[in-house]
Design a protein around this motif. Sequence first.
Motif, PDB file in Angstrom:
ATOM      1  N   PRO A  49     -38.245  -2.333 -25.797  1.00 45.02           N
ATOM      2  CA  PRO A  49     -37.866  -3.238 -25.162  1.00 45.02           C
ATOM      3  C   PRO A  49     -36.321  -3.116 -24.722  1.00 45.02           C
ATOM      4  O   PRO A  49     -35.556  -3.382 -25.644  1.00 45.02           O
ATOM      5  N   VAL A  50     -36.041  -2.960 -23.516  1.00 44.87           N
ATOM      6  CA  VAL A  50     -34.511  -2.992 -23.022  1.00 44.87           C
ATOM      7  C   VAL A  50     -34.360  -3.910 -22.147  1.00 44.87           C
ATOM      8  O   VAL A  50     -35.133  -4.098 -20.981  1.00 44.87           O
ATOM      9  N   VAL A  51     -33.509  -4.890 -22.213  1.00 48.46           N
ATOM     10  CA  VAL A  51     -32.809  -5.818 -21.206  1.00 48.46           C
ATOM     11  C   VAL A  51     -31.548  -5.557 -20.649  1.00 48.46           C
ATOM     12  O   VAL A  51     -30.667  -5.159 -21.367  1.00 48.46           O
ATOM     13  N   MET A  52     -31.426  -5.861 -19.308  1.00 49.21           N
ATOM     14  CA  MET A  52     -30.210  -5.658 -18.745  1.00 49.21           C
ATOM     15  C   MET A  52     -29.128  -6.514 -19.298  1.00 49.21           C
ATOM     16  O   MET A  52     -29.220  -7.689 -19.647  1.00 49.21           O
ATOM     17  N   GLU A  53     -27.847  -6.129 -19.051  1.00 52.14           N
ATOM     18  CA  GLU A  53     -26.690  -6.980 -19.302  1.00 52.14           C
ATOM     19  C   GLU A  53     -26.586  -8.258 -18.417  1.00 52.14           C
ATOM     20  O   GLU A  53     -26.307  -9.424 -19.003  1.00 52.14           O
ATOM     21  N   ASN A  54     -27.017  -8.148 -17.305  1.00 51.82           N
ATOM     22  CA  ASN A  54     -27.233  -9.320 -16.248  1.00 51.82           C
ATOM     23  C   ASN A  54     -28.517 -10.089 -16.563  1.00 51.82           C
ATOM     24  O   ASN A  54     -28.998 -11.199 -15.861  1.00 51.82           O
ATOM     25  N   GLY A  55     -29.223  -9.760 -17.451  1.00 52.79           N
ATOM     26  CA  GLY A  55     -30.743 -10.417 -17.680  1.00 52.79           C
ATOM     27  C   GLY A  55     -30.542 -12.042 -18.015  1.00 52.79           C
ATOM     28  O   GLY A  55     -29.610 -12.335 -18.517  1.00 52.79           O
ATOM     29  N   ASN A  56     -31.776 -12.421 -18.035  1.00 52.89           N
ATOM     30  CA  ASN A  56     -31.874 -14.029 -18.538  1.00 52.89           C
ATOM     31  C   ASN A  56     -31.671 -13.945 -20.044  1.00 52.89           C
ATOM     32  O   ASN A  56     -31.980 -13.178 -20.763  1.00 52.89           O
ATOM     33  N   PRO A  57     -30.844 -15.011 -20.400  1.00 52.04           N
ATOM     34  CA  PRO A  57     -30.506 -14.938 -21.882  1.00 52.04           C
ATOM     35  C   PRO A  57     -31.573 -15.253 -22.453  1.00 52.04           C
ATOM     36  O   PRO A  57     -31.822 -14.747 -24.057  1.00 52.04           O
ATOM     37  N   GLU A  58     -32.763 -15.873 -22.544  1.00 49.63           N
ATOM     38  CA  GLU A  58     -33.966 -16.001 -22.929  1.00 49.63           C
ATOM     39  C   GLU A  58     -34.639 -14.814 -23.055  1.00 49.63           C
ATOM     40  O   GLU A  58     -35.240 -14.394 -24.241  1.00 49.63           O
ATOM     41  N   ILE A  59     -34.589 -13.883 -22.138  1.00 46.74           N
ATOM     42  CA  ILE A  59     -35.128 -12.547 -22.132  1.00 46.74           C
ATOM     43  C   ILE A  59     -34.550 -11.458 -22.902  1.00 46.74           C
ATOM     44  O   ILE A  59     -34.917 -10.791 -23.683  1.00 46.74           O
ATOM     45  N   LYS A  60     -33.188 -11.760 -23.030  1.00 46.89           N
ATOM     46  CA  LYS A  60     -32.491 -10.858 -24.155  1.00 46.89           C
ATOM     47  C   LYS A  60     -32.655 -10.803 -25.377  1.00 46.89           C
ATOM     48  O   LYS A  60     -32.644  -9.930 -26.468  1.00 46.89           O
ATOM     49  N   LYS A  61     -33.467 -12.108 -25.809  1.00 43.96           N
ATOM     50  CA  LYS A  61     -33.823 -12.368 -27.269  1.00 43.96           C
ATOM     51  C   LYS A  61     -34.877 -11.290 -27.477  1.00 43.96           C
ATOM     52  O   LYS A  61     -35.292 -11.069 -28.742  1.00 43.96           O
ATOM     53  N   LEU A  62     -35.570 -10.717 -26.492  1.00 46.70           N
ATOM     54  CA  LEU A  62     -36.906 -10.008 -26.721  1.00 46.70           C
ATOM     55  C   LEU A  62     -36.370  -8.416 -26.856  1.00 46.70           C
ATOM     56  O   LEU A  62     -37.048  -7.532 -27.384  1.00 46.70           O
ATOM     57  N   ALA A  63     -35.200  -7.914 -26.731  1.00 47.64           N
ATOM     58  CA  ALA A  63     -34.592  -6.797 -26.357  1.00 47.64           C
ATOM     59  C   ALA A  63     -34.514  -6.128 -27.960  1.00 47.64           C
ATOM     60  O   ALA A  63     -33.769  -6.542 -28.960  1.00 47.64           O
ATOM     61  N   LYS A  64     -34.921  -4.869 -27.854  1.00 51.03           N
ATOM     62  CA  LYS A  64     -34.421  -4.096 -29.012  1.00 51.03           C
ATOM     63  C   LYS A  64     -32.989  -3.478 -28.519  1.00 51.03           C
ATOM     64  O   LYS A  64     -31.976  -3.306 -29.474  1.00 51.03           O
ATOM     65  N   TYR A  65     -32.711  -3.197 -27.413  1.00 49.60           N
ATOM     66  CA  TYR A  65     -31.501  -2.543 -27.021  1.00 49.60           C
ATOM     67  C   TYR A  65     -31.164  -3.253 -25.731  1.00 49.60           C
ATOM     68  O   TYR A  65     -31.770  -3.752 -24.883  1.00 49.60           O
ATOM     69  N   ILE A  66     -29.645  -3.714 -25.338  1.00 50.38           N
ATOM     70  CA  ILE A  66     -29.292  -4.441 -24.071  1.00 50.38           C
ATOM     71  C   ILE A  66     -28.455  -3.127 -23.655  1.00 50.38           C
ATOM     72  O   ILE A  66     -27.691  -2.609 -24.273  1.00 50.38           O
ATOM     73  N   THR A  67     -28.835  -2.958 -22.354  1.00 52.03           N
ATOM     74  CA  THR A  67     -28.028  -1.935 -21.581  1.00 52.03           C
ATOM     75  C   THR A  67     -27.281  -2.326 -20.582  1.00 52.03           C
ATOM     76  O   THR A  67     -26.884  -3.806 -20.809  1.00 52.03           O
ATOM     77  N   LYS A  68     -26.240  -1.738 -19.971  1.00 52.80           N
ATOM     78  CA  LYS A  68     -25.438  -2.259 -18.829  1.00 52.80           C
ATOM     79  C   LYS A  68     -26.010  -2.978 -17.805  1.00 52.80           C
ATOM     80  O   LYS A  68     -27.173  -3.083 -17.720  1.00 52.80           O
ATOM     81  N   SER A  69     -25.333  -3.610 -17.012  1.00 50.17           N
ATOM     82  CA  SER A  69     -25.951  -4.323 -15.971  1.00 50.17           C
ATOM     83  C   SER A  69     -26.427  -3.483 -14.924  1.00 50.17           C
ATOM     84  O   SER A  69     -25.997  -2.216 -14.931  1.00 50.17           O
TER      85      SER A  69
END
Length: 270
Positions: free
Chosen positions: A232-252
Amino acid sequence: MIKLVAIDIDGTLLNDKREITENVKNAIQDAKKAGVKIVITTGRPLPGVKDILDQLNLREEGDYVITYNGALVQATDTGEEFIREPLSKEDFLEIETESRRIAVHMHAITSSGIYTANRNIGRYSVHESFLVNMPLYYRTAEEMGDLEFVKMMYIDEPQILDSAIEKLDKEFYEKYTIVKSAPFYLEILNKKASKGNAVMHLADKLGIKVEETMAIGDEENDRSMLEVVGNPVVMENGNPEIKKLAKYITKSNNEDGVSHAIKTYVLEEK
């Protein structure tokens, strides 16, 4: 090795100018050439993503798209449906009746049009019609009884919609898949329909293992696919709650975040 990448559109694939940058296009093409399945995964119907699929060269044999937040999985070259989870006539009547009880605008979407029983048509029904390139029709609820709806939406000004959501019973959430895809959109689908279920069904059809799947998203309606894929990859601009699911945070999305994710984690460019 990652063999399938499911990509959300708004806030993810598109930047804030609603553009796909050249860097993102090139990264997607490089991944496709490497044999990776790139699957646009969206709440929109197929007519609302055709321009995007054309821009990304994803309309060839063997290309797939997930539409209606997982209620349909289609081949992009022919439109052939592999997974279809529509709402029943009884579902439509219950959801439409509930919209009147909680005092919120509503529309329902078939594979070819948007229908509303609101005489005073909500501005967000008009917005959706333009956004997804589908005609908008007024019909009474009785006149819509024999249509097959893929999803329904409660749509209104954010404060009105939020107030209406608070009035929904817990049983309503247990009966349907319900996702808030924008401050003014609450989407209601068949309980079997979700981005996550659709991604997993497609991966299974293609013989792709869970650990070989990736999803890239930013918002609450991406939760189901981010929870089930191996990467799971979440955007830097993503919802903070959704970022908790990320294996990786990518750029916005304004910094070619999809391109960065594909190059770094799929193509493994240094």
